[in-house]
Design a protein around this motif. Structure first.
Motif, PDB file in Angstrom:
ATOM      1  N   GLY A 299      23.667 -38.531 -19.242  1.00  0.00           N
ATOM      2  CA  GLY A 299      22.513 -37.867 -19.845  1.00  0.00           C
ATOM      3  C   GLY A 299      21.501 -37.530 -18.766  1.00  0.00           C
ATOM      4  O   GLY A 299      20.968 -38.429 -18.113  1.00  0.00           O
ATOM      5  N   ASN A 300      21.276 -36.233 -18.557  1.00  0.00           N
ATOM      6  CA  ASN A 300      20.298 -35.764 -17.572  1.00  0.00           C
ATOM      7  C   ASN A 300      18.995 -35.493 -18.316  1.00  0.00           C
ATOM      8  O   ASN A 300      18.866 -34.480 -18.997  1.00  0.00           O
ATOM      9  N   TRP A 301      18.066 -36.428 -18.189  1.00  0.00           N
ATOM     10  CA  TRP A 301      16.824 -36.314 -18.965  1.00  0.00           C
ATOM     11  C   TRP A 301      15.836 -35.328 -18.347  1.00  0.00           C
ATOM     12  O   TRP A 301      14.779 -35.069 -18.913  1.00  0.00           O
ATOM     13  N   LYS A 302      16.150 -34.832 -17.160  1.00  0.00           N
ATOM     14  CA  LYS A 302      15.289 -33.838 -16.491  1.00  0.00           C
ATOM     15  C   LYS A 302      13.844 -34.348 -16.448  1.00  0.00           C
ATOM     16  O   LYS A 302      13.633 -35.540 -16.342  1.00  0.00           O
ATOM     17  N   LEU A 303      12.885 -33.438 -16.521  1.00  0.00           N
ATOM     18  CA  LEU A 303      11.482 -33.875 -16.434  1.00  0.00           C
ATOM     19  C   LEU A 303      10.938 -34.133 -17.837  1.00  0.00           C
ATOM     20  O   LEU A 303      10.126 -33.381 -18.369  1.00  0.00           O
TER      21      LEU A 303
ATOM     22  N   GLY B 166      22.539 -31.046  -6.299  1.00  0.00           N
ATOM     23  CA  GLY B 166      22.802 -29.617  -6.414  1.00  0.00           C
ATOM     24  C   GLY B 166      22.744 -29.067  -7.821  1.00  0.00           C
ATOM     25  O   GLY B 166      23.391 -28.042  -8.122  1.00  0.00           O
ATOM     26  N   HIS B 167      21.973 -29.715  -8.697  1.00  0.00           N
ATOM     27  CA  HIS B 167      21.816 -29.132 -10.037  1.00  0.00           C
ATOM     28  C   HIS B 167      21.302 -27.695  -9.902  1.00  0.00           C
ATOM     29  O   HIS B 167      20.523 -27.390  -9.006  1.00  0.00           O
ATOM     30  N   SER B 168      21.724 -26.832 -10.802  1.00  0.00           N
ATOM     31  CA  SER B 168      21.360 -25.406 -10.663  1.00  0.00           C
ATOM     32  C   SER B 168      19.847 -25.207 -10.687  1.00  0.00           C
ATOM     33  O   SER B 168      19.332 -24.257 -10.082  1.00  0.00           O
TER      34      SER B 168
ATOM     35  N   VAL C 134      25.031 -33.911 -19.770  1.00  0.00           N
ATOM     36  CA  VAL C 134      24.352 -33.467 -20.984  1.00  0.00           C
ATOM     37  C   VAL C 134      22.850 -33.407 -20.732  1.00  0.00           C
ATOM     38  O   VAL C 134      22.253 -34.406 -20.311  1.00  0.00           O
ATOM     39  N   GLY C 135      22.240 -32.263 -20.973  1.00  0.00           N
ATOM     40  CA  GLY C 135      20.800 -32.127 -20.823  1.00  0.00           C
ATOM     41  C   GLY C 135      20.090 -32.334 -22.145  1.00  0.00           C
ATOM     42  O   GLY C 135      19.863 -33.458 -22.580  1.00  0.00           O
ATOM     43  N   GLY C 136      19.757 -31.248 -22.806  1.00  0.00           N
ATOM     44  CA  GLY C 136      18.944 -31.297 -24.024  1.00  0.00           C
ATOM     45  C   GLY C 136      19.394 -32.324 -25.052  1.00  0.00           C
ATOM     46  O   GLY C 136      18.577 -33.096 -25.574  1.00  0.00           O
ATOM     47  N   ALA C 137      20.701 -32.364 -25.337  1.00  0.00           N
ATOM     48  CA  ALA C 137      21.195 -33.268 -26.377  1.00  0.00           C
ATOM     49  C   ALA C 137      21.109 -34.733 -25.951  1.00  0.00           C
ATOM     50  O   ALA C 137      21.197 -35.632 -26.802  1.00  0.00           O
TER      51      ALA C 137
ATOM     52  N   ALA D 113      24.999 -21.159 -19.421  1.00  0.00           N
ATOM     53  CA  ALA D 113      25.197 -22.061 -20.571  1.00  0.00           C
ATOM     54  C   ALA D 113      24.208 -23.225 -20.569  1.00  0.00           C
ATOM     55  O   ALA D 113      24.192 -24.018 -21.498  1.00  0.00           O
ATOM     56  N   ILE D 114      23.379 -23.324 -19.529  1.00  0.00           N
ATOM     57  CA  ILE D 114      22.481 -24.476 -19.413  1.00  0.00           C
ATOM     58  C   ILE D 114      21.196 -24.220 -20.185  1.00  0.00           C
ATOM     59  O   ILE D 114      20.461 -23.274 -19.894  1.00  0.00           O
ATOM     60  N   GLY D 115      20.965 -25.067 -21.183  1.00  0.00           N
ATOM     61  CA  GLY D 115      19.722 -24.984 -21.936  1.00  0.00           C
ATOM     62  C   GLY D 115      19.605 -23.747 -22.805  1.00  0.00           C
ATOM     63  O   GLY D 115      18.544 -23.443 -23.326  1.00  0.00           O
ATOM     64  N   THR D 116      20.703 -23.022 -22.958  1.00  0.00           N
ATOM     65  CA  THR D 116      20.648 -21.753 -23.682  1.00  0.00           C
ATOM     66  C   THR D 116      21.246 -21.844 -25.080  1.00  0.00           C
ATOM     67  O   THR D 116      21.097 -20.920 -25.874  1.00  0.00           O
TER      68      THR D 116
ATOM     69  N   TYR E  43      30.983 -29.012 -13.565  1.00  0.00           N
ATOM     70  CA  TYR E  43      31.004 -27.550 -13.706  1.00  0.00           C
ATOM     71  C   TYR E  43      29.971 -27.164 -14.752  1.00  0.00           C
ATOM     72  O   TYR E  43      30.116 -27.510 -15.936  1.00  0.00           O
ATOM     73  N   GLU E  44      28.942 -26.470 -14.300  1.00  0.00           N
ATOM     74  CA  GLU E  44      27.865 -26.077 -15.203  1.00  0.00           C
ATOM     75  C   GLU E  44      27.565 -24.587 -15.025  1.00  0.00           C
ATOM     76  O   GLU E  44      26.778 -24.206 -14.155  1.00  0.00           O
ATOM     77  N   PRO E  45      28.192 -23.747 -15.846  1.00  0.00           N
ATOM     78  CA  PRO E  45      27.860 -22.320 -15.770  1.00  0.00           C
ATOM     79  C   PRO E  45      26.375 -22.138 -16.096  1.00  0.00           C
ATOM     80  O   PRO E  45      25.899 -22.630 -17.125  1.00  0.00           O
TER      81      PRO E  45
ATOM     82  N   GLY F  43      26.532 -27.852 -19.967  1.00  0.00           N
ATOM     83  CA  GLY F  43      25.991 -26.577 -20.441  1.00  0.00           C
ATOM     84  C   GLY F  43      26.036 -26.535 -21.953  1.00  0.00           C
ATOM     85  O   GLY F  43      27.072 -26.222 -22.534  1.00  0.00           O
ATOM     86  N   SER F  44      24.911 -26.924 -22.575  1.00  0.00           N
ATOM     87  CA  SER F  44      24.792 -26.895 -24.043  1.00  0.00           C
ATOM     88  C   SER F  44      25.877 -27.719 -24.745  1.00  0.00           C
ATOM     89  O   SER F  44      26.389 -27.316 -25.794  1.00  0.00           O
ATOM     90  N   VAL F  45      26.212 -28.866 -24.163  1.00  0.00           N
ATOM     91  CA  VAL F  45      27.107 -29.792 -24.871  1.00  0.00           C
ATOM     92  C   VAL F  45      26.306 -30.455 -25.985  1.00  0.00           C
ATOM     93  O   VAL F  45      25.180 -30.908 -25.784  1.00  0.00           O
TER      94      VAL F  45
HETATM   95  P1  PGA Z   1      21.905 -28.627 -21.315  1.00  0.00           P
HETATM   96  O1  PGA Z   1      21.705 -29.000 -19.754  1.00  0.00           O
HETATM   97  O2  PGA Z   1      22.835 -29.647 -21.890  1.00  0.00           O
HETATM   98  O3  PGA Z   1      20.514 -28.725 -21.891  1.00  0.00           O
HETATM   99  O4  PGA Z   1      22.455 -27.249 -21.359  1.00  0.00           O
HETATM  100  C1  PGA Z   1      22.795 -29.421 -18.975  1.00  0.00           C
HETATM  101  C2  PGA Z   1      22.324 -29.707 -17.580  1.00  0.00           C
HETATM  102  O5  PGA Z   1      21.386 -29.043 -17.105  1.00  0.00           O
HETATM  103  O6  PGA Z   1      22.869 -30.596 -16.914  1.00  0.00           O
END
Ligand code: PGA
Length: 252
Positions: free
Chosen positions: A9-13, A95-97, A233-236, A172-175, A167-169, A212-214
């Protein structure tokens, strides 16, 4: 060939110490003894210590979202891989996008970070992925190859199986737009082949996560796809029930 899936789980900021602890506690209550899948969370730097303490003695791991490659010195504001190891981190995302896009990270610095993480006994989770424009232009594989070759340079085979590729297209990230199973299998197959070119059969033991939006609704089909070994996993991951469901979906 037995790769244990890894769900992070990538909680980001998001979330200060109190909220991070609350989230970690909910995850811990459900997943403290999860088996056959590795699960870790990546809180903000300032919550790593508290969350690490909260997860002690469980099957759950601690991950950092970034690091610096030098161990110490006159580098104002940086957090070294050595310090993260000191806190009990087992994984460091490199190296996160978002780092590449907003902070100018290049494959060469991603490589230095990954090597520092390995030097300190942890696993780098190296994020790679193409933009929508690159995909539309048919440049996906070229992009992935360049990121792998640059990011993995000079990493010896003796460290290979501690490396994790995510692999994070970017599109697909956060979209909310998840890559199709076909797109994911094609990209993961390409990455596995590239790892095999570099490290031979060790490639069979390297985890390749999809990110990417898992979400719980698509986790099952993604986790059983060929060459997919868990999820970043970001948002979720900020919703305990969603993250718990995704982690369970990754159990083989
Ligand atoms: P997302 O983010 O699950 O919100 O798309 C994934 C990530 O940035 O690692």
């Amino acid at each position: 060939m037995a790769r244990t899936p890894l769900v992070v789980g990538n909680w980001k900021l998001h979330n200060g110490v109190a909220d991070s602890l609350a989230l970690a506690t909910e995850i811990k209550n459900q997943l403290f003894n999860i088996r056959r899948v590795e699960v870790a969370v990546a809180p903000v730097f300032t919550a790593l210590h508290a969350v690490g303490k909260r997860l002690e003695g469980t099957a759950l791991g601690l991950a950092a979202q970034d690091c610096f490659w030098e161990d110490n010195g006159a580098w104002t504001g940086e957090v070294s891989a050595a310090l993260l190891r000191d806190l009990g981190c087992a994984y460091v995302i490199v190296g996160h996008s978002e780092r590449r896009r907003y902070f100018g990270e290049l494959d060469a610095s991603v490589n230095l970070k990954a090597r520092a993480v390995l030097r300190h006994g942890m696993s780098p989770i190296m994020c790679i992925g193409e933009s929508e424009a690159e995909r539309d232009a048919g440049e996906t594989f070229g992009r992935l190859a360049a990121q792998l070759d640059g990011g993995l340079a000079e990493i010896p085979g003796s460290d290979a199986t501690r490396v994790v590729i995510a692999y994070e297209p970017i599109w697909a990230i956060g979209t909310g737009r998840t890559a199709s199973v076909g797109q994911v299998e094609e990209a993961h197959g390409f990455i596995r082949a590239r790892l095999r070119d570099r490290w031979g059969d060790l490639a069979d033991d390297i985890r390749i996560q999809y990110g990417g939006s898992v979400k719980p609704e698509n986790a099952q089909q993604l986790m059983v796809a060929a060459d997919v070994d868990g999820a970043l996993v970001g948002g979720a991951s900020l919703k305990p029930e969603s993250f718990i469901a995704i982690a369970r979906a990754a159990v083989p």
